[in-house]
Motif scaffolding. Structure first.
Motif, PDB file in Angstrom:
ATOM      1  N   LEU A  31       2.157  -2.621  -6.948  1.00 52.14           N
ATOM      2  CA  LEU A  31       2.906  -3.837  -7.263  1.00 52.14           C
ATOM      3  C   LEU A  31       4.380  -3.500  -7.406  1.00 52.14           C
ATOM      4  O   LEU A  31       4.741  -2.442  -7.930  1.00 52.14           O
ATOM      5  N   ALA A  32       5.212  -4.423  -6.957  1.00 51.06           N
ATOM      6  CA  ALA A  32       6.656  -4.276  -7.110  1.00 51.06           C
ATOM      7  C   ALA A  32       7.270  -5.641  -7.379  1.00 51.06           C
ATOM      8  O   ALA A  32       6.736  -6.673  -6.968  1.00 51.06           O
TER       9      ALA A  32
ATOM     10  N   GLN B 172       0.697   1.721 -17.867  1.00 52.38           N
ATOM     11  CA  GLN B 172       0.551   2.886 -18.741  1.00 52.38           C
ATOM     12  C   GLN B 172      -0.883   3.401 -18.712  1.00 52.38           C
ATOM     13  O   GLN B 172      -1.833   2.630 -18.867  1.00 52.38           O
ATOM     14  N   GLY B 173      -1.017   4.703 -18.491  1.00 53.96           N
ATOM     15  CA  GLY B 173      -2.325   5.331 -18.424  1.00 53.96           C
ATOM     16  C   GLY B 173      -2.964   5.293 -17.049  1.00 53.96           C
ATOM     17  O   GLY B 173      -3.972   5.941 -16.809  1.00 53.96           O
ATOM     18  N   LYS B 174      -2.351   4.518 -16.130  1.00 51.72           N
ATOM     19  CA  LYS B 174      -2.856   4.412 -14.750  1.00 51.72           C
ATOM     20  C   LYS B 174      -1.704   4.631 -13.767  1.00 51.72           C
ATOM     21  O   LYS B 174      -1.657   4.010 -12.709  1.00 51.72           O
ATOM     22  N   GLU B 175      -0.755   5.486 -14.136  1.00 54.73           N
ATOM     23  CA  GLU B 175       0.419   5.720 -13.316  1.00 54.73           C
ATOM     24  C   GLU B 175       0.035   6.394 -12.000  1.00 54.73           C
ATOM     25  O   GLU B 175      -0.990   7.057 -11.901  1.00 54.73           O
ATOM     26  N   PHE B 176       0.881   6.227 -11.004  1.00 57.85           N
ATOM     27  CA  PHE B 176       0.703   6.865  -9.708  1.00 57.85           C
ATOM     28  C   PHE B 176       1.449   8.188  -9.691  1.00 57.85           C
ATOM     29  O   PHE B 176       2.502   8.327 -10.314  1.00 57.85           O
TER      30      PHE B 176
ATOM     31  N   ILE C 198       0.860  -1.171   0.000  1.00 61.88           N
ATOM     32  CA  ILE C 198       0.000   0.000   0.000  1.00 61.88           C
ATOM     33  C   ILE C 198       0.903   1.230   0.000  1.00 61.88           C
ATOM     34  O   ILE C 198       1.811   1.340   0.820  1.00 61.88           O
ATOM     35  N   GLY C 199       0.665   2.131  -0.940  1.00 67.13           N
ATOM     36  CA  GLY C 199       1.490   3.328  -1.020  1.00 67.13           C
ATOM     37  C   GLY C 199       0.789   4.425  -1.792  1.00 67.13           C
ATOM     38  O   GLY C 199      -0.259   4.213  -2.395  1.00 67.13           O
ATOM     39  N   GLY C 200       1.404   5.594  -1.773  1.00 67.55           N
ATOM     40  CA  GLY C 200       0.896   6.726  -2.530  1.00 67.55           C
ATOM     41  C   GLY C 200      -0.080   7.577  -1.749  1.00 67.55           C
ATOM     42  O   GLY C 200      -0.384   7.311  -0.595  1.00 67.55           O
ATOM     43  N   THR C 201      -0.541   8.613  -2.406  1.00 67.73           N
ATOM     44  CA  THR C 201      -1.520   9.524  -1.822  1.00 67.73           C
ATOM     45  C   THR C 201      -2.643   9.716  -2.828  1.00 67.73           C
ATOM     46  O   THR C 201      -2.401  10.287  -3.888  1.00 67.73           O
TER      47      THR C 201
END
Length: 131
Positions: free
Chosen positions: A43-44, A57-61, A34-37
């Motif tokens: 996924l990693a 692509q097109g759904k970048e964070f 879980i990450g981001g704002t």
């Protein structure tokens, strides 16, 4: 000032093929986190003490690169096994080597490398250090 690379971000247009290539083909481990704002599932690809975060692509964070583009990376990985063992695994998995083995110069010395492309056409170099 800089000690080492923690992670990098790979943008893919073909998520399932990308995960199969790096996990099944190259032996990396898929990690969900879980990450981001705001916080969302990400996924990693884990290997050693590093990871590659995945953006579709097109759904970048956010934040992201100015021009996130599949196929724009040129990566060199150091193998955890002899390169001849790596070559045999790549052949077993049906992953085509496009060049090598060839001699190159890595960050800390001479290396022996093979090259292939991932499903997004990123150039992937897999190497072993020479004594």
């Amino acid at each position: 000032m800089i000690s080492h690379l923690d992670h990098l971000v790979l943008t893919t247009a073909r998520l399932d093929d990308c995960l199969a290539f790096y996990c099944d083909g190259l032996g990396m481990t898929l990690e969900k986190f879980i990450g981001g704002t705001p916080p969302v599932e990400r996924l990693a690809l884990k290997f050693g003490s590093q990871k590659i975060n995945i953006h579709v692509q097109g759904k970048e964070f956010e934040p992201k690169a100015a021009l996130p583009t599949p196929g724009a990376l040129d990566l060199c990985f150091i193998a955890s096994q002899p390169l001849d063992t790596v070559i045999a695994r790549l052949q077993e998995k049906g992953l085509a080597i496009i060049e090598g083995p060839v001699g190159r110069t890595g960050a800390t010395g001479k290396i022996r490398s093979v090259y292939l492309r991932d499903p997004d056409q990123n150039l992937i170099e897999i190497s072993e250090y020479l004594a």
